[in-house]
Motif scaffolding. Sequence first.
Motif, short mmCIF file in Angstrom:
data_model
loop_
_atom_site.label_atom_id
_atom_site.label_comp_id
_atom_site.label_asym_id
_atom_site.label_seq_id
_atom_site.Cartn_x
_atom_site.Cartn_y
_atom_site.Cartn_z
N PHE A 6 0.84 -1.20 0.00
CA PHE A 6 0.00 0.00 0.00
C PHE A 6 0.87 1.25 0.00
O PHE A 6 0.61 2.20 -0.76
N ALA A 7 1.91 1.27 0.83
CA ALA A 7 2.78 2.43 0.91
C ALA A 7 3.54 2.66 -0.39
O ALA A 7 3.68 3.79 -0.86
N SER A 8 4.00 1.57 -1.00
CA SER A 8 4.75 1.69 -2.25
C SER A 8 3.86 2.22 -3.38
O SER A 8 4.24 3.13 -4.13
N LEU A 9 2.66 1.67 -3.50
CA LEU A 9 1.72 2.14 -4.52
C LEU A 9 1.33 3.60 -4.29
O LEU A 9 1.29 4.40 -5.23
N SER A 10 1.08 3.95 -3.04
CA SER A 10 0.67 5.31 -2.71
C SER A 10 1.76 6.31 -3.05
O SER A 10 1.50 7.39 -3.61
N SER A 11 3.01 5.96 -2.73
CA SER A 11 4.13 6.85 -3.02
C SER A 11 4.28 7.09 -4.53
O SER A 11 4.47 8.22 -4.98
N SER A 12 4.18 6.01 -5.30
CA SER A 12 4.34 6.13 -6.75
C SER A 12 3.17 6.91 -7.37
O SER A 12 3.38 7.79 -8.22
N ALA A 13 1.96 6.59 -6.94
CA ALA A 13 0.77 7.21 -7.54
C ALA A 13 0.65 8.68 -7.16
O ALA A 13 0.23 9.51 -7.98
N ALA A 14 1.03 9.03 -5.95
CA ALA A 14 0.85 10.41 -5.47
C ALA A 14 1.71 11.40 -6.23
O ALA A 14 1.36 12.57 -6.36
N THR A 15 2.85 10.94 -6.76
CA THR A 15 3.78 11.85 -7.43
C THR A 15 3.59 11.88 -8.94
O THR A 15 4.49 12.30 -9.67
N GLN A 58 -8.70 6.49 2.18
CA GLN A 58 -9.53 5.44 2.77
C GLN A 58 -8.67 4.31 3.35
O GLN A 58 -8.96 3.81 4.45
N GLY A 59 -7.63 3.93 2.62
CA GLY A 59 -6.76 2.87 3.10
C GLY A 59 -6.04 3.24 4.38
O GLY A 59 -5.96 2.44 5.32
N ASP A 75 -1.15 -8.34 12.44
CA ASP A 75 -1.93 -9.59 12.51
C ASP A 75 -2.25 -10.10 11.11
O ASP A 75 -2.52 -9.31 10.20
N GLU A 76 -2.27 -11.40 10.96
CA GLU A 76 -2.60 -12.01 9.67
C GLU A 76 -4.03 -11.66 9.26
O GLU A 76 -4.31 -11.42 8.08
N MET A 77 -4.93 -11.62 10.23
CA MET A 77 -6.33 -11.29 9.93
C MET A 77 -6.45 -9.89 9.36
O MET A 77 -7.16 -9.66 8.36
N LEU A 78 -5.73 -8.92 9.94
CA LEU A 78 -5.78 -7.56 9.44
C LEU A 78 -5.19 -7.49 8.03
O LEU A 78 -5.71 -6.76 7.17
N GLU A 79 -4.12 -8.23 7.78
CA GLU A 79 -3.53 -8.25 6.45
C GLU A 79 -4.55 -8.68 5.41
O GLU A 79 -4.66 -8.07 4.34
N ARG A 80 -5.30 -9.73 5.71
CA ARG A 80 -6.31 -10.22 4.76
C ARG A 80 -7.43 -9.20 4.58
O ARG A 80 -7.92 -9.00 3.47
N GLN A 81 -7.84 -8.57 5.66
CA GLN A 81 -8.91 -7.59 5.58
C GLN A 81 -8.48 -6.31 4.87
O GLN A 81 -9.29 -5.61 4.25
N PHE A 82 -7.18 -6.01 4.95
CA PHE A 82 -6.67 -4.78 4.33
C PHE A 82 -6.37 -4.97 2.85
O PHE A 82 -6.31 -3.99 2.09
N LYS A 83 -6.18 -6.19 2.41
CA LYS A 83 -5.80 -6.47 1.03
C LYS A 83 -6.75 -5.85 0.00
O LYS A 83 -6.29 -5.33 -1.04
N PRO A 84 -8.08 -5.87 0.19
CA PRO A 84 -8.97 -5.23 -0.80
C PRO A 84 -8.68 -3.75 -1.00
O PRO A 84 -8.86 -3.23 -2.10
N ARG A 102 -4.37 -0.36 -6.38
CA ARG A 102 -3.59 -0.85 -7.53
C ARG A 102 -4.40 -0.71 -8.83
O ARG A 102 -3.87 -0.30 -9.87
N ALA A 103 -5.68 -1.04 -8.77
CA ALA A 103 -6.54 -0.94 -9.96
C ALA A 103 -6.71 0.52 -10.38
O ALA A 103 -6.69 0.84 -11.58
N ALA A 104 -6.85 1.42 -9.41
CA ALA A 104 -7.00 2.84 -9.73
C ALA A 104 -5.73 3.40 -10.35
O ALA A 104 -5.78 4.19 -11.30
N TYR A 105 -4.58 2.96 -9.85
CA TYR A 105 -3.30 3.42 -10.40
C TYR A 105 -3.11 2.89 -11.82
O TYR A 105 -2.63 3.60 -12.72
N ALA A 106 -3.50 1.65 -12.06
CA ALA A 106 -3.39 1.05 -13.40
C ALA A 106 -4.29 1.82 -14.38
O ALA A 106 -3.90 2.06 -15.53
#
Length: 286
Positions: free
Chosen positions: A36-45, A246-247, A260-269, A275-279
């Motif tokens: 998320f951080a990597s995508l955000s950094s690339s997309a923001a600039t 939002q993220g 937590d693994e659970m948070l990772e799964r919930q955050f993935k969407p 990623r889709a918006a950046y594409a």
Amino acid sequence: MVRALEITGLLRLALTMVFLVTSVSGCANFKEIKAFASLSSSAATHDALTRDYIGALDRRKQYQPQKFHSELEAQKMRREAQRTSLDVLQQTVADYMQGLGGLAAGEIRTYDKSLDDLSDRLNKVTLLSDDEKDAVGALSTLLARTVTAAYREHEIRKLIRDGNQPLQEVIKATRKIVVKGMAADLQVESALVERYYDNFILAPNNPQEPIAMALANEAKVEALGRVDNRLHAAQSYDVILEKIAQGHQYLFDHRHSLGDEMLERQFKPYVDALRAAYADLLDVSR
């Protein structure tokens, strides 16, 4: 002998504590936060929009009479000044996300930008309110203090906790420029293009030469298509900023479960949506 045993016991205790800290840190999963951080950094600039925002005024000259060109030049100079504001906002989001991504990756890094230089840049910015400038300063100060990843779970939680409110303010300010400045201006340009060609095509005394009319209609469609693509790019960039906000808000709301693994799964969407918006932005910007 007793002293040696005490030292040995203390050494074993210390090694045990190091092992426990390492084990806990190793179990924490920050894969999606890092993505998320990597995508955000690339997309923001993404600065193509800024260049187009300024270049649009040169394009509009071909659709407006000569008497309006001086005003268009004045607008261009104002936008050149506004660019500094947008650059500061975009770079602030990118720097913050790079800091967050570095912690998520377990990297030790320092914020290498001078806060004095930032203060000078903010003094030259004319488009941002005092609250928006304060938000930029707050995020940059947080990054300057986040200098170690030795206890990254604690540091990530602290950075997200303290960074959420100013980050939301910075993104809100950026979206305001994109929506009320860039997108609104492109809608005006679209109307000017359409009127320009319609004045020629629909002129009452204009001879209805089939070939000329066909060429004019083709040129109109192409010109409007270019403007529509630029408008789509601006709207796509606004969606990206919304997804970043939002993220990060989700991470803030669930900061006590970071790693937590659970948070990772919930955050993935949230990551997938960004990623889709950046594409989409990259696709329409080609």
